[in-house]
Design an enzyme around this catalytic site. Structure first.
Site, PDB file in Angstrom:
ATOM      1  CB  SER A 150      -2.451  10.146   0.391  1.00  0.00           C
ATOM      2  OG  SER A 150      -1.304   9.815  -0.369  1.00  0.00           O
ATOM      3  CG  HIS A 159      -6.891   9.895   2.321  1.00  0.00           C
ATOM      4  ND1 HIS A 159      -6.636  11.242   2.455  1.00  0.00           N
ATOM      5  CD2 HIS A 159      -5.728   9.270   2.654  1.00  0.00           C
ATOM      6  CE1 HIS A 159      -5.387  11.422   2.843  1.00  0.00           C
ATOM      7  NE2 HIS A 159      -4.822  10.244   2.976  1.00  0.00           N
ATOM      8  CD  GLU A 185      -9.429  13.954   2.857  1.00  0.00           C
ATOM      9  OE1 GLU A 185      -9.556  15.179   2.734  1.00  0.00           O
ATOM     10  OE2 GLU A 185      -8.459  13.324   2.393  1.00  0.00           O
ATOM     11  CG  ASN A 191      -2.668  14.554   2.123  1.00  0.00           C
ATOM     12  OD1 ASN A 191      -2.349  14.671   3.308  1.00  0.00           O
ATOM     13  ND2 ASN A 191      -2.680  13.381   1.517  1.00  0.00           N
TER      14      ASN A 191
END
Length: 705
Positions: free
Chosen positions: A424, A445, A457, A495
């Site tokens: 992450s 991800h 991702e 994120n």
């Protein structure tokens, strides 16, 4: 000139078969020109005096009609034009329904939207039992309502009690569900679908299906009034006024029930036209087009390799979820490795329980559950990994550990095995730094829970080969995910835009705003959960590991308020240990309530000083600013990818279309002005980024149209 999508063939038994086959397309979708074509073929059938009836069937191998081609709505420049489009559809369906002989829809595969409305205009519907068969009216998900009679015919067929939730949610049904509801008259194997439909025609017209007693009771004025009132309350609670289509659906269905079908059809067409012009529908349709386009792209300048077997390192929550979607959705054999057999067993048990729920709901059979579970095996060593084409690592977020996993995979697997890291925040280049074959290393991800979250991702580092990238993107699609390719920069995209949003919510909390007030503000703004609850769900401990990585890379605007060290020291991890900003109860529902002890822990007195709108604006502006930076720096490839990533990855309000659609809608100048006002009040973290300033100065939008 539009080629004909409808052809009539008359069988020796005098049953006419209308084959629906849009030329040159994989899927049947309805277009404006088809209303005239359908009317013409109906007129042709009507002229045959010996015709016993009609069967409508698709010429495509795996779909009936997947819906209307919504691009034709974009061509409408006014509500009147869109209303006219709906009226054309209504007239074609009315012509079908008025035929003097029985008409049966033989449905295999997707029967959605306009396709479902076409089937509803028939006297009977027979569908295949194939798992590809899905029936429903999903227009609400595009900010619209069914515009070709669906809001009027469905309640009369299955009753108001069942019809309203189906139209309001856009839910799709499997064959057996549709049969139980009364939406279809029979569900049979595909091999006998046509002959069953023909036999139904030859039996002549049947009396209209009588509704069950409880549905007949709901037709009484008092009960009907109560049902509509309940639907309105539930709609208001779930949509917070952000989705106008839901209220219009209730209104239109009510008009049809209380004032008759003719009035209902007029109201339906008018509402369709007006909804088509709303910004909410425009935003939702843009998301539909964006996600559809992404699913068609390879993401790389190379062809993907064929994947036959996949390995998973780590049997925890993420590893187990990845194994499940790989084996069940992608249909690939999976081998799980964990340092403990308990981890492997945990992953297998989670998949078994997920499949068992499907068996209980009759979505799959017990035999199918066994077949899918047979694709998953596991152990504590690398036995069986020599044949794995791709290995997904889902171990702890620790760089030396992940580098060790690369070494082990390179020594136990084939030279061309792809290593995909589910990280992450850790840079993929760092994970690949000691690799013998860095071209095979990539980031992948996933978001938790893996089985439900649609986004992934895909993160190539500078040395990742184009074939590795294409193959990884292809796997993500097979798993049922929408992949976006993002640059190997700290936090990647999702994120990175999420962290400042959550941090701002934390600052509101430190100013004394109550936990539930903050979360409610963002839920009413359109997010599925509030930022504080989201942090509890992800895990406060997990969030604390990502923040320093982002702060080191991008500076003080990513710094978490220092007071939150106290939260971690108090062993508050969130839902996983039952204690975070909320307290979590046990039992099936696992209820939660704000923990009043959080305020003395942070040294604040809770009191509502800001409005919900002010809280939402502060949090969302931080996210919009960071999203614009990400596009400017090339972290994401396009505004489209940024919007899909934000909506599918963190639940950015879909009715706003994503951060970039929302910026375009408000105007960059308005966003910059708002950020500057917040900067004067709260500090430099709200300083508008260069990309927004440039867009303001050049009066430029992120989307051309």
């Amino acid at each position: 000139m539009e080629q004909n999508a409808f052809s009539l063939q008359v069988r020796p038994d005098h049953v006419g078969v209308i084959v629906i086959d849009v030329p040159g397309e994989k899927m049947n979708t309805l277009r404006a020109a088809f209303a005239q074509q359908l009317t013409a073929v109906i007129d042709e059938a009507r002229r045959d005096t010996q015709l016993a009836g009609l069967v409508l069937i698709s010429g495509k191998p795996d779909n009936f009609i997947a819906g209307a081609d919504i691009s034709m709505i974009a061509d409408c420049r006014s509500a009147e034009q869109a209303e006219s489009l709906a009226r054309q559809g209504q007239e074609a369906m009315a012509a079908l329904a008025a035929l003097p002989f029985p008409v049966v829809a033989a449905i295999h595969g997707a029967c959605l939207g306009g396709g479902m409305e076409l089937a509803l205009a028939c006297d009977a519907r027979i569908c295949s039992l194939d798992d590809k068969t899905r029936l429903g009216l999903p227009e609400v998900q595009l900010g619209l309502l069914p515009g070709s009679g669906g809001t009027q015919r469905l309640p009369r067929l299955v009753g108001l009690r069942q019809a309203l939730p189906l139209i309001l949610t856009g839910k799709t049904l499997r064959a057996k569900q549709a049969r139980r509801m009364g939406l279809v008259d029979d569900a049979v194997p595909q091999a006998i679908l046509l002959e069953t439909a023909v036999a139904r025609v030859l039996k002549g017209r049947h009396a209209a299906r009588e509704l069950p007693l409880r549905d007949r009771v709901m037709q009484a004025p008092l009960a009907r009034h109560a049902l509509f009132a309940l639907a309105q309350r539930e709609t208001a609670r779930k949509t917070h006024g952000n989705y106008p289509a839901a209220q219009r659906i209730i209104d239109v269905v009510r008009i049809g029930i209380e004032q008759g079908s003719e009035a209902g059809h007029r109201a339906e067409a008018r509402a369709f036209g007006e909804l088509a012009m709303t910004p909410q529908s425009a935003a939702l349709r843009s998301l539909f087009f964006a996600s559809t386009a992404i699913k068609k792209e390879t993401g790389a300048a190379a062809e993907p390799r064929t994947l036959r077997q996949v390995g998973i390192l780590g049997g925890g929550l993420m590893g187990g979820g990845i194994a499940s979607v790989t084996a069940i959705n992608a249909g690939l054999p999976v081998r799980i490795k964990d340092i403990h057999l308990q981890g492997v067993n945990h992953a297998l048990k989670a998949s078994w329980e997920g499949l068992s729920k499907k068996v209980k709901r009759r979505h799959i059979s017990a035999a199918q559950r066994q077949q899918q579970m047979a694709r998953m095996t596991g152990g504590t060593d690398y036995q069986g990994f020599a044949q794995r084409d791709l290995v997904i690592e889902a171990v702890f977020e620790d760089l030396p550990l992940k580098q060790q996993m690369v070494r082990e995979v390179e020594s136990h697997c084939a030279p061309d095995t792809i290593f995909a890291s589910n990280t992450s925040s850790l840079p993929i280049a760092d994970i690949a730094a000691q690799a013998q074959r860095p071209e095979n290393v990539i980031g992948l991800h996933y978001f938790s829970p893996v089985e439900k979250m649609p986004l992934v991702e895909v993160i190539p580092h500078a040395g990742t080969s184009q074939q590795t990238l294409a193959t990884t993107v292809a796997l993500a699609k097979k798993q049922g995910k929408t992949p976006i390719v993002v640059a190997d920069r700290a936090g990647f995209y999702v994120n990175r835009i999420l962290a400042p949003y959550i941090n701002e919510a934390m600052r509101c909390l430190l100013e004394g705003e109550p936990v539930e007030h903050i979360d409610r503000a963002l839920v009413r703004a359109g997010f599925p959960v509030g930022p504080i609850q989201l942090l509890d769900e992800v895990g406060i401990d997990v969030g604390s590991k990502i923040t320093p990585v982002l702060q080191q890379a991008w500076g003080e605007r990513f710094a978490a308020p220092a007071a939150f060290e106290a939260v971690l020291k108090d062993d508050r991890k969130g839902r996983k240990n039952g204690k975070g900003f909320y307290l979590y109860g046990g039992g099936r529902r696992g209820g939660k309530k704000p923990d009043p002890a959080i305020y003395p822990l942070l040294g604040v007195q809770p009191a509502m000083k800001l409005s919900e709108a002010q809280i939402a604006e502060r949090c969302m502006m931080m996210m919009l600013n960071e999203a614009a930076r990400c596009l400017d720096e090339g972290v994401i490839r396009s505004a489209r990818d940024g919007d899909v990533g934000a909506v599918f990855g963190i639940g950015f309000p879909p009715f706003l279309g994503g951060p970039f659609r929302y910026i375009d809608q408000r105007g960059a100048a308005n966003i910059v002005q708002t950020l500057r006002a917040l900067m004067q009040q709260y500090g430099e973290r709200f300083a508008p980024c260069e990309a927004l300033l440039a867009a303001e100065q050049q009066e430029r939008k992120f989307y051309i149209s």
